[in-house]
Design an enzyme around this catalytic site. Sequence first.
Site, mmCIF file in Angstrom:
data_model
loop_
_atom_site.group_PDB
_atom_site.id
_atom_site.type_symbol
_atom_site.label_atom_id
_atom_site.label_comp_id
_atom_site.label_asym_id
_atom_site.label_seq_id
_atom_site.Cartn_x
_atom_site.Cartn_y
_atom_site.Cartn_z
ATOM 1 N N ARG A 132 0.796 -1.233 0.000
ATOM 2 C CA ARG A 132 0.000 0.000 0.000
ATOM 3 C C ARG A 132 0.828 1.282 0.000
ATOM 4 O O ARG A 132 0.568 2.196 -0.777
ATOM 5 C CB ARG A 132 -0.922 0.055 1.240
ATOM 6 N N THR A 133 1.798 1.371 0.887
ATOM 7 C CA THR A 133 2.464 2.665 1.059
ATOM 8 C C THR A 133 3.237 3.032 -0.201
ATOM 9 O O THR A 133 3.104 4.137 -0.732
ATOM 10 C CB THR A 133 3.391 2.628 2.287
ATOM 11 N N LYS A 191 25.615 -4.717 -2.311
ATOM 12 C CA LYS A 191 27.091 -4.780 -2.378
ATOM 13 C C LYS A 191 27.725 -4.067 -1.192
ATOM 14 O O LYS A 191 28.937 -3.911 -1.129
ATOM 15 C CB LYS A 191 27.581 -4.099 -3.664
ATOM 16 N N ARG A 230 11.268 3.908 3.637
ATOM 17 C CA ARG A 230 10.852 2.918 4.657
ATOM 18 C C ARG A 230 12.098 2.137 5.042
ATOM 19 O O ARG A 230 12.827 1.640 4.176
ATOM 20 C CB ARG A 230 9.782 1.977 4.122
ATOM 21 N N HIS A 246 4.836 5.669 11.587
ATOM 22 C CA HIS A 246 4.382 5.587 10.200
ATOM 23 C C HIS A 246 3.416 6.764 10.022
ATOM 24 O O HIS A 246 2.199 6.595 9.982
ATOM 25 C CB HIS A 246 3.687 4.242 9.985
HETATM 26 N N1 CP Z 1 -0.295 -0.064 5.822
HETATM 27 C C1 CP Z 1 0.912 -0.283 5.293
HETATM 28 O O1 CP Z 1 1.932 0.343 5.663
HETATM 29 O O2 CP Z 1 0.919 -1.252 4.324
HETATM 30 P P1 CP Z 1 2.195 -1.716 3.501
HETATM 31 O O3 CP Z 1 3.146 -2.346 4.491
HETATM 32 O O4 CP Z 1 1.698 -2.685 2.480
HETATM 33 O O5 CP Z 1 2.833 -0.498 2.891
#
Ligand code: CP
Length: 306
Positions: free
Chosen positions: A57-58, A86, A107, A135
Site C-alpha cells: 500500500r504505502t 554490495k 521505509r 508511520h
Molecule cells: N499499511 C501499510 O503500511 O501497508 P504496507 O506495508 O503494504 O505499505
Amino acid sequence: MNEFFNKDIISIRDLTKENLESIYDSTNKIIEMDSSERREIARGKALGYLFFEPSTRTRLSFQSAMALIGGTSFGIADVQSSSIQKGESLADTVKIMSGYTDALVLRHTLDGSSRFAAEISEKPLINAGSGTEEHPTQAIQDLFTIKKELKKIDGLKIGIVGDLKYGRTIYSLLYGLRNYDVNVHLISPESLKIRTDSTYDIKKELSYTESESLDEYIEDIDVLYVTRVQKERFPDMQEYQNVQGSYKVDSKLLEQSKDNLILMHPFPRTGEIASELDSTDKAKYFNQIKYGKLLRAELLRLVLTE
Ligand code: CP
C-alpha cells in the site's frame, strides 16, 4: 508559500491540530479538482522511493499519488537488486537518490532512520515507516478516514486492538489522536501492550485505558482499529506463537457493536478480520486504503510546490 514546502515529514508529532485539519481540507480539494488541473501540480517532478522493508500500500499509493498529480516516480523496492546488496550505505544511497529526484520516501527497519536520512537528503524526505517507531502518513490517512466516515474525531470512543508493542502505525495514530478530545481503549495481550518509553509524554494529553478484553468495550466504541501481530519484529518465534490469533473480529462479535461503528485496519491483515465483514457497512478499511492515495497526493503537493 505553504509551510510544508521543501520540508521533511518525519513524525506526526511535528504536526499541530491546525496542520492536520488543514491537510484534511486540502485533501478534499484535491479530490474535487479537475483531473487535468491535478496533473499540472507535479508536472516535471520526480519522487524517489527507497524501501528497505516490504510494502504494498504505502509504496504503490505514493507512486499512484505522484502519477495522479502529473509527476513520475522511481526507486528501490527491493534492496537485493540495488547496490545496497554490495554494501552501499544508507547515507550514500539517500544522497545519490536525492540528487536524481525532487522528494524522497523512505521505509527502513530502524527507528530513527528517517530523521537520519533527512539530514543527508538534499530534497524533502517523507517517512514511510521507520522501525517500530512511526508511520506518520498512515496515521494522517487514518485520521482523515475517521473524519470522512464519521464527520468528526472529537468526542469519539476509539478501540485499538492487536499488536500495540511493535505496530508503528499505532504510535503515530496515538500521537495524532492526542490533538483531539477522544477516549481511547487499548486492547492487547499483556506481552504486546504499548511501550511506555514511547508514550509516557502523551499521557497528560490523551485519555486511554489498557485491557486484554475486546468484549469489554465492543458495545461502547465508535471506531474499532484492528492491527496484525507483527511477526517479523519478534526476537523469539515462540513468543509470536503464544499471541498470534489472540483476536478475531467477525460478524458475531460485531452483533454487540453500535450500528454506526466503523472498522479500520492499516493492512495487511493476517486473519484478524473475517472476510465475511468486507461487504458490510461497518467495514471501512478499503475506503481507508483509497483515501491513502489521495492523502499522499496532497502531502506530495505540499512538499513539492510553493
Ligand atoms: N499499511 C501499510 O503500511 O501497508 P504496507 O506495508 O503494504 O505499505
